[in-house]
Write an enzyme that holds these catalytic residues in place. Structure first.
Site, mmCIF file in Angstrom:
data_model
loop_
_atom_site.group_PDB
_atom_site.id
_atom_site.type_symbol
_atom_site.label_atom_id
_atom_site.label_comp_id
_atom_site.label_asym_id
_atom_site.label_seq_id
_atom_site.Cartn_x
_atom_site.Cartn_y
_atom_site.Cartn_z
ATOM 1 N N ASN A 1 76.050 76.965 0.581
ATOM 2 C CA ASN A 1 76.815 77.131 1.810
ATOM 3 C C ASN A 1 78.051 77.995 1.572
ATOM 4 O O ASN A 1 78.963 77.564 0.844
ATOM 5 C CB ASN A 1 77.257 75.768 2.349
ATOM 6 C CG ASN A 1 78.193 75.898 3.543
ATOM 7 O OD1 ASN A 1 77.773 76.261 4.629
ATOM 8 N ND2 ASN A 1 79.478 75.645 3.327
ATOM 9 N N GLU A 2 78.042 79.198 2.131
ATOM 10 C CA GLU A 2 79.231 80.055 2.231
ATOM 11 C C GLU A 2 79.766 80.599 0.911
ATOM 12 O O GLU A 2 80.870 81.144 0.879
ATOM 13 C CB GLU A 2 80.363 79.343 3.015
ATOM 14 C CG GLU A 2 79.961 79.043 4.459
ATOM 15 C CD GLU A 2 81.040 78.397 5.323
ATOM 16 O OE1 GLU A 2 82.086 78.008 4.788
ATOM 17 O OE2 GLU A 2 80.820 78.281 6.549
ATOM 18 N N GLU B 1 76.230 78.538 12.205
ATOM 19 C CA GLU B 1 77.395 77.649 12.305
ATOM 20 C C GLU B 1 78.389 78.231 13.293
ATOM 21 O O GLU B 1 78.727 79.413 13.204
ATOM 22 C CB GLU B 1 78.145 77.521 10.965
ATOM 23 C CG GLU B 1 77.602 76.504 10.012
ATOM 24 C CD GLU B 1 78.593 76.198 8.868
ATOM 25 O OE1 GLU B 1 79.819 76.337 9.067
ATOM 26 O OE2 GLU B 1 78.108 75.839 7.791
#
Ligand SMILES: *[C@@H]1O[C@H](CO)[C@@H](O)[C@H](O)[C@H]1NC(C)=O
Ligand SMILES: *[C@@H]1O[C@H](CO)[C@@H](O)[C@H](O)[C@H]1NC(C)=O
Ligand SMILES: *[C@@H]1O[C@H](CO)[C@@H](O)[C@H](O)[C@H]1NC(C)=O
Ligand SMILES: *[C@@H]1O[C@H](CO)[C@@H](O)[C@H](O)[C@H]1NC(C)=O
Ligand SMILES: *[C@@H]1O[C@H](CO)[C@@H](O)[C@H](O)[C@H]1NC(C)=O
Ligand SMILES: *[C@@H]1O[C@H](CO)[C@@H](O)[C@H](O)[C@H]1NC(C)=O
Ligand SMILES: *[C@@H]1O[C@H](CO)[C@@H](O)[C@H](O)[C@H]1NC(C)=O
Length: 828
Positions: free
Chosen positions: A406-407, A503
């Site tokens: 994630n990210e 998101e």
């Protein structure tokens, strides 16, 4: 196993636990163990599976860890070391077996394991199963098994110290999160050291089952299933479809193995058939590449949200909790969830329910918002983690993609951690080593699904750029995450016209009844220490009010508790309207290319659920109560949806359809005055063909012209409602469009809503009677669990009946005692 036929080729990834049927003796060691801290000043019984915090609470050593400021008061728990001990009888049968394994399905996290005083092994990864051979260590009579857990906070900090060559940021979470440091050095739920929506509870324990398994080596037949392929015509099997696109038919596969006339293997599993492709190809009229999922050959718009751990203590995540949350997702017409990389790989039941309900899962590997070390032992434990998780989960049709982290690509590309340019190559190398050379390499054992390296990323373009794109948020490629708290969320121009929105979101507070069990009277104000303490996002409480104040009057009741509950309400109104606007923008952008951007094929807002009772981006509160946003999602994710918006003072209405078949629809627009419950006028467009899986503009008129033809309406005195219809009537939900901010509207009156309660065979319902147009009408029955058929709605009729689906035994008396009704005009 590969199942091929004419047309599509269905790849069935089916892993059979080969040895599972071959284990004649298994002794579960679950149940009551004893637990003590390092100096034995605390010693107590503890349930396995479970964790130290849960045991301490169950035995009355601590209060509810979620109560008020207890996350800080109970920090000491994770700074101490804890030992779990159990005693079990070594049966003759067990000892006579040629091979005995001690199996831990999940140890949280760093432990040394001792059997009868002898070291058996060590663990360092919460996400792995550990098997230790203990043949020969078992005694007749009592055997003593000890698991000594090291403080995860201490371990993380020591690993950090040992890594002296260069920083592996971030060192610590921001102060506002009140968390612990260096979580990236320990293979453990990353959010357990705190997150911007959650408390710091660095858990320790045996979070999954423990057992002994005994074999006779003769029985360890290697059953090799490769060479072993079935070929079926794809037309012979019924396919698994995402929710809203078809059913989820399942086949039972039974495998029996015989040896010398004896049944030695007997397993049954569920088998589903579906194919998945991630399509990244040139788009006419647009630079970049498409990014969408094709299931069984059909392009599918992903509608849903992001999943975080349902509790800080995984032993509290019961089947009922999972079912309720996933049913809520389906009831809001979602077809996809992303299991976010800062939590845990969910339990088997989670994925089985997703299989049954048709929820597609975008499965992250558990790495989030950080750089990670790449020492040999770290890589080794991660490789084993990935092998095990892929093997455990790959038979689930619900999982449609693996994703490395994630990210973390974005963190490197946009330099979240102030890494000097000269050191960048070292971090890039580490990134590729971990996610590409190891996780992806191992994960690609499962060839049946797309593997993404990060979210957000530019997909194939990131790969071209050496796995870290210069701008991983590029709307022309891959998926994006987008947050803005200062820009006006009612203005769709502020949103990126992305290929896939994985998101986006806005915070809100949970309702008063959810906060009550963890707070006391002095906490019930928006400016209390409690309200600041529960907010883990910098300036989060202020930002919610500032965003709300752009369009609404803020509560100003003189009664402090009413003012507090009104403020909770207005944050939910703000969030629901913001996420609605953004989601509708993504859904209506699925068929268009505007200024080179568009063809959006996914909208997964952040976030579905909550880990505790606090402000967050969730649409469902801790405990399962729906926020206003979740009721809105029922509408904005409807299969057929009218979307209204203005572009240059012209009102457009789009018809969005996720159906497979074509429709012919017209838009019907009603103009209401804020001061009158009867429409001022109604307009209808011509019928337009709407193809399945598209968004089509079907109504276009300058607002001034529309109002000029409609009595004495102005932007300040009137508002619009609209729906789609064909000859058989209304299709999809009704929607609305405000022509000004409600705080500027003229003629708004107190609706003085009154309520009648009733009960029939089908359950409970309330009939509301309103004296005027009422916006964001919110029904709340406190701690009576259940949900309304709709809520947070715009009331433009005198009467409206809403059903209440109770989850527990209740009564008309209890409901009428508990019910409050709030609308926008009741706040000031
Ligand atoms: C926990 O164990 C570590 C390693 O043995 C030790 O350094 C530390 O002092 C222990 N902590 C406590 C509170 O005893
Ligand atoms: C709020 O917290 C501050 C700082 O910790 C403290 O000084 C103050 O007394 C607290 N106020 C209340 C009402 O508890
Ligand atoms: C609501 O009640 C108030 C107070 O009785 C009254 O002044 C107001 O006119 C009522 N609203 C409507 C729309 O009738
Ligand atoms: C529910 O709320 C009511 C009113 O606040 C309270 O009296 C009751 O004890 C609560 N029930 C539970 C189960 O918490
Ligand atoms: C609407 O509600 C009011 C007040 O409860 C009631 O008197 C009236 O009969 C209702 N009207 C309709 C059409 O149901
Ligand atoms: C449900 O509530 C009613 C009324 O309070 C009570 O008579 C009944 O026993 C309850 N049923 C259950 C299953 O608790
Ligand atoms: C609350 O705000 C409204 C709208 O701004 C205003 O008319 C009203 O006087 C205020 N009431 C109080 C008690 O401040």
């Amino acid at each position: 196993m590969t199942l091929c036929g004419n047309g599509i080729c269905v790849v069935l990834c089916w892993f059979l636990g080969v040895s599972s049927g071959l284990r004649p003796v298994a002794l579960s060691l679950d149940g009551k163990w004893s637990l003590s801290n390092s100096d034995c000043s605390v010693s107590l019984p503890a349930e396995v599976p479970g964790c130290v915090h849960s045991a301490l609470q169950q035995q009355g050593f601590i209060q509810d860890p979620y109560f008020r400021f207890n996350d800080v008061s109970y920090r000491w728990i994770a700074y101490d070391n804890w030992t779990y001990t159990t005693t079990f009888a070594g049966s003759t049968q067990l000892r006579a077996s040629q091979k005995v394994l001690l199996v831990f399905d999940g140890v949280d996290t760093v432990a040394s394991i001792w059997l009868n005083g002898l070291a058996v092994g060590k663990t360092d990864n919460m996400f792995r199963r550990y098997d230790f051979t203990v043949s020969g260590l078992l005694k007749d009579g009592d055997n003593v098994l000890k698991v000594s857990l090291l403080s995860p906070v201490l371990y993380a900090s020591e690993r950090r110290k040992a890594h002296s060559a260069y920083r592996v940021p971030p060192e610590c979470p921001p102060d506002v999160q009140k968390g612990e440091c260096h979580v990236n050095f320990i293979r453990k739920e990353q959010s357990s050291f705190s997150w911007d929506w959650g408390p710091s509870f660095p858990t320790m324990g045996l979070w999954k089952g423990v057992r002994l398994e005994a074999f006779d080596v003769l029985q360890l037949i290697q059953l090799v299933f490769e060479s072993f392929s079935f070929f079926l015509q794809s037309s012979q099997v019924k396919l698994w479809w995402p929710n809203g696109h078809g059913d989820q038919p399942c086949y039972r596969l039974t495998v029996r193995g015989f040896q010398g006339g004896f049944l030695v293997l007997n397993t049954e599993s569920k088998v589903y058939f579906r194919s998945v492709e991630l399509v990244q190809e040139p788009v006419v009229g647009s630079p970049g590449l498409s990014f969408y999922f094709r299931i069984n050959g059909k392009p599918i718009f992903l509608k849903g949200s992001n999943w975080i751990p349902a509790h800080s203590f995984q032993d509290r995540v019961t089947p009922a909790v999972l079912r309720n949350l996933l049913q809520s997702a389906v009831d809001a017409r979602m077809n996809a969830l992303r299991v976010w990389g800062g939590g845990v790989y969910e339990q088997d039941l989670f994925y089985s329910i997703c299989d049954e309900m048709g929820i597609m899962v975008w499965q992250d590997f558990m790495f989030a918002c950080a750089m990670y070390p790449t020492e040999g032992d770290f890589i080794q434990t991660v490789r084993e983690e990935v092998i095990q998780q892929v093997q455990r989960l790959k038979s689930h049709p619900s999982i449609i993609a693996w994703s490395g982290n994630n990210e973390n690509e974005a963190a490197l590309a946009t330099d979240w951690f102030n890494i000097p340019v000269s050191q960048r190559p070292a971090y890039l190398k580490d990134y590729v080593t971990l996610y590409v050379d190891n996780i992806r390499a191992v994960g690609q054992e499962d060839q049946s699904r797309p593997f993404l390296v990060s979210s957000p990323s530019n997909g194939a373009e990131s790969e071209q750029e050496g796995w870290v794109a210069s701008n991983p948020y590029d709307p022309h490629y891959g998926d994006t995450h987008f947050y803005s708290y200062t820009l006006d969320c009612w203005d769709w121009r502020t949103f990126p016209r992305t290929r896939f929105a994985s998101e986006y979101g806005f915070q809100s507070w949970p309702s008063f009844s959810t906060l009550l069990p963890v707070s006391i009277k002095e906490d019930w104000s928006y400016n209390s220490n409690f309200s600041s303490h529960r907010q883990h996002h910098e300036d989060g409480n202020l930002r919610m009010l500032l965003q709300a104040a752009l369009h609404f009057n803020l509560p100003n009741a003189t009664d402090p508790v009413k003012r507090f509950t009104d403020t909770l309400y207005i944050t939910q109104v703000m969030q629901a309207q913001c996420v609605k606007t953004q989601t509708e923008f993504y859904r209506r952008s699925q068929s268009e290319i505007i200024e080179g951007k568009g063809r959006t094929m996914g909208a997964l807002y952040w976030q579905l659920n909550d880990v505790w009772q606090a402000p967050s981006w969730s649409s469902i509160e801790f405990g399962g109560k729906w926020k206003m946003l979740h009721y809105f999602a029922q509408n904005f994710f409807a299969a057929v949806l009218p979307v209204g918006f203005e572009d240059g003072d012209t009102l457009f209405i789009y018809a969005v359809s996720d159906l497979s078949h074509d429709l012919k629809l017209r838009a019907a627009v009603s103009v209401y005055s804020w001061s009158d419950l009867d429409p001022v006028c109604t307009l209808k467009s011509d019928l337009h063909p709407i193809s399945g899986g598209s968004a089509t503009a079907i109504f276009k008129q300058p607002v001034a012209a529309l109002l000029a033809g409609c009595g004495s309406c102005t932007r300040l005195t009137c508002l619009l409602t609209f729906h789609l219809e064909d000859s058989s009537g209304q299709q999809g939900p009704r929607n609305h469009h405000f022509l000004c901010s409600p705080k500027d509207a003229q003629g708004v009156q107190r609706p003085n809503i009154t309520v009648r309660h009733s009960q029939d065979e089908a359950g409970y319902s309330v009939t509301l009677h309103s004296a005027s147009v009422a916006a964001f009408v919110w029904l709340d029955v406190g701690n009576v669990t259940g949900r309304f058929g709709s809520n947070g709605f715009l009331m433009t009729s005198r009467n409206r009946t809403v059903r209440f689906n109770a989850w527990c035994n209740t009564s008309v008396e209890e409901l009428s005692r508990s019910l409050t009704v709030t609308s926008l005009r009741d706040l000031y």
